[in-house]
Design an enzyme around this catalytic site. Structure first.
Site, PDB file in Angstrom:
ATOM      1  N   ASN A 271     -11.065  -2.556  -5.193  1.00 21.26           N
ATOM      2  CA  ASN A 271     -10.339  -1.642  -6.084  1.00 21.26           C
ATOM      3  C   ASN A 271     -11.033  -1.472  -7.442  1.00 21.26           C
ATOM      4  O   ASN A 271     -10.747  -0.521  -8.180  1.00 21.26           O
ATOM      5  CB  ASN A 271      -8.889  -2.111  -6.313  1.00 21.26           C
ATOM      6  CG  ASN A 271      -7.991  -1.944  -5.094  1.00 21.26           C
ATOM      7  OD1 ASN A 271      -7.052  -2.705  -4.896  1.00 21.26           O
ATOM      8  ND2 ASN A 271      -8.259  -0.932  -4.264  1.00 21.26           N
TER       9      ASN A 271
ATOM     10  N   ASP B 128       0.829  -1.208   0.000  1.00 20.62           N
ATOM     11  CA  ASP B 128       0.000   0.000   0.000  1.00 20.62           C
ATOM     12  C   ASP B 128       0.865   1.260   0.000  1.00 20.62           C
ATOM     13  O   ASP B 128       1.980   1.253   0.510  1.00 20.62           O
ATOM     14  CB  ASP B 128      -0.933  -0.025   1.223  1.00 20.62           C
ATOM     15  CG  ASP B 128      -2.097   0.942   1.073  1.00 20.62           C
ATOM     16  OD1 ASP B 128      -2.417   1.337  -0.071  1.00 20.62           O
ATOM     17  OD2 ASP B 128      -2.679   1.313   2.104  1.00 20.62           O
TER      18      ASP B 128
HETATM   19  C1  IPE Z   1      -5.462  -2.763  -0.238  1.00 19.99           C
HETATM   20  O1  IPE Z   1      -5.119  -1.435  -0.441  1.00 19.99           O
HETATM   21  C2  IPE Z   1      -5.468  -3.496  -1.545  1.00 19.99           C
HETATM   22  C3  IPE Z   1      -4.155  -3.640  -2.186  1.00 19.99           C
HETATM   23  C4  IPE Z   1      -2.997  -3.298  -1.675  1.00 19.99           C
HETATM   24  C5  IPE Z   1      -4.185  -4.242  -3.487  1.00 19.99           C
HETATM   25  P1  IPE Z   1      -6.224  -0.297  -0.512  1.00 19.99           P
HETATM   26  O2  IPE Z   1      -5.495   0.993  -0.618  1.00 19.99           O
HETATM   27  O3  IPE Z   1      -7.216  -0.593  -1.554  1.00 19.99           O
HETATM   28  O4  IPE Z   1      -6.910  -0.443   0.917  1.00 19.99           O
HETATM   29  P2  IPE Z   1      -7.921   0.509   1.693  1.00 19.99           P
HETATM   30  O5  IPE Z   1      -9.114   0.710   0.813  1.00 19.99           O
HETATM   31  O6  IPE Z   1      -7.214   1.799   1.934  1.00 19.99           O
HETATM   32  O7  IPE Z   1      -8.218  -0.224   2.952  1.00 19.99           O
HETATM   33  C1  IPE Z   2      -1.640   0.219  -3.328  1.00 18.64           C
HETATM   34  O1  IPE Z   2      -1.436   1.572  -3.378  1.00 18.64           O
HETATM   35  C2  IPE Z   2      -1.866  -0.398  -4.696  1.00 18.64           C
HETATM   36  C3  IPE Z   2      -3.262  -0.740  -4.980  1.00 18.64           C
HETATM   37  C4  IPE Z   2      -4.237  -0.737  -4.110  1.00 18.64           C
HETATM   38  C5  IPE Z   2      -3.586  -1.129  -6.334  1.00 18.64           C
HETATM   39  P1  IPE Z   2      -2.641   2.597  -3.389  1.00 18.64           P
HETATM   40  O2  IPE Z   2      -3.031   2.855  -4.801  1.00 18.64           O
HETATM   41  O3  IPE Z   2      -3.747   2.157  -2.513  1.00 18.64           O
HETATM   42  O4  IPE Z   2      -1.945   3.882  -2.773  1.00 18.64           O
HETATM   43  P2  IPE Z   2      -2.530   4.876  -1.681  1.00 18.64           P
HETATM   44  O5  IPE Z   2      -2.966   4.053  -0.519  1.00 18.64           O
HETATM   45  O6  IPE Z   2      -3.658   5.601  -2.328  1.00 18.64           O
HETATM   46  O7  IPE Z   2      -1.370   5.756  -1.349  1.00 18.64           O
HETATM   47 MG    MG Z   3      -4.128   2.379  -0.529  1.00 16.46          MG
END
Ligand code: IPE
Ligand code: IPE
Ligand code: MG
Length: 247
Positions: free
Chosen positions: A65, A17
């Site tokens: 997502n 993340d």
């Molecule tokens: C969790 O990250 C999913 C992945 C890393 C693929 P998110 O960024 O989607 O999680 P939330 O929504 O902040 O909990």
């Molecule tokens: C994790 O990074 C990757 C995916 C969930 C695909 P994020 O895209 O959630 O990045 P933040 O949490 O918005 O910084």
């Molecule tokens: Mg995230």
């Protein structure tokens, strides 16, 4: 960082993340962060094989997502396609597997995933599992549906349903539960990842955004893991006693 080579986690799961925030800090679009995140995947995969980890399960795209803006979803799908071209699997003797609700993915992505699984099926150093269009509640619901069908068709007796049977019906049935779950990016939550499987995993949270996560930080996480006493419900004294008997 000195690690105990006799106590390397067999299975590490990672919630990668922080890509979007990493990019925003640099005034760049979120997809720039995802691109940088692919480089981290490469480095961490190599390091895990070097350390003797056997399974690495990476949360790459959750069911939730799908609710992101269409442009970001498209950029992520594109990245999945290009990163599967990588030599990383053959170079590191890594087997590739994917878990998730794959029917929802674009057909060319499904094909590429399938090809990569086949192409790497003989690799033996480590298995890298990508969770794509995955959520734990989806997985548990699917497992329940399958078991209900088998019961309806008379192939199993509801009296025989037990934890092992559920484990065998999960998408992860080919591997042991994670020993260590790492989440980067500062949030301390599970976000629908491997809920069944992490019942007794050690959890490690760090603030580093995924593109900045590196070999040193991975080793810090493993060192932290090695200082924990995994009791599985027993007392600390029982665990110590067990160690003495083994030694
Ligand atoms: C969790 O990250 C999913 C992945 C890393 C693929 P998110 O960024 O989607 O999680 P939330 O929504 O902040 O909990
Ligand atoms: C994790 O990074 C990757 C995916 C969930 C695909 P994020 O895209 O959630 O990045 P933040 O949490 O918005 O910084
Ligand atoms: Mg995230």
């Amino acid at each position: 960082m000195q690690l105990d080579t006799n106590n390397i986690p067999q299975h590490i799961a990672i919630i990668m993340d922080g890509n979007g925030r990493w990019a925003a800090e640099r005034g760049k679009p979120r997809s720039f962060g995802h691109q940088a995140g692919v480089d981290t995947v490469r480095r961490i995969t190599s390091e895990c094989t070097r350390l003797g980890v056997k399974y690495l399960t990476l949360y790459t795209f959750s069911t939730e997502n799908w609710n992101r803006p269409a442009t970001e979803v498209a950029a992520l799908m594109g990245l999945v396609l290009t990163s599967l071209e990588d030599e990383i699997f053959m170079k590191n003797n890594v087997r590739f597997r994917v878990i998730g609700d794959l029917n929802r993915l674009p057909i060319e992505v499904q094909q590429k995933l399938h090809e990569t699984e086949e192409h790497t099926a003989g690799n033996t150093a480590m298995t890298m599992v990508v969770a794509l269009s995955y959520s734990s509640r989806w997985e548990i619901t699917e497992a329940t549906r399958q078991i209900a069908n088998e019961a309806k068709e008379g192939r199993i007796n509801p009296k025989d349903i037990n934890e092992d049977m559920l484990t065998q019906h999960m998408a992860t049935s080919f591997m042991p539960d994670p020993d260590l779950l790492i989440r980067t990016g500062g949030e301390e939550r599970i976000s629908n990842y491997l809920l069944w499987q992490i019942a007794y995993s050690e959890l490690y949270f760090c603030d580093t955004f995924w593109p900045d996560f590196n070999e040193e930080e991975l080793k810090n996480a493993i060192a932290d893991y090695q200082h924990r006493q995994r009791r599985f419900g027993k007392t600390g004294a029982q665990i110590e006693e067990g160690k003495e008997h083994k030694a």
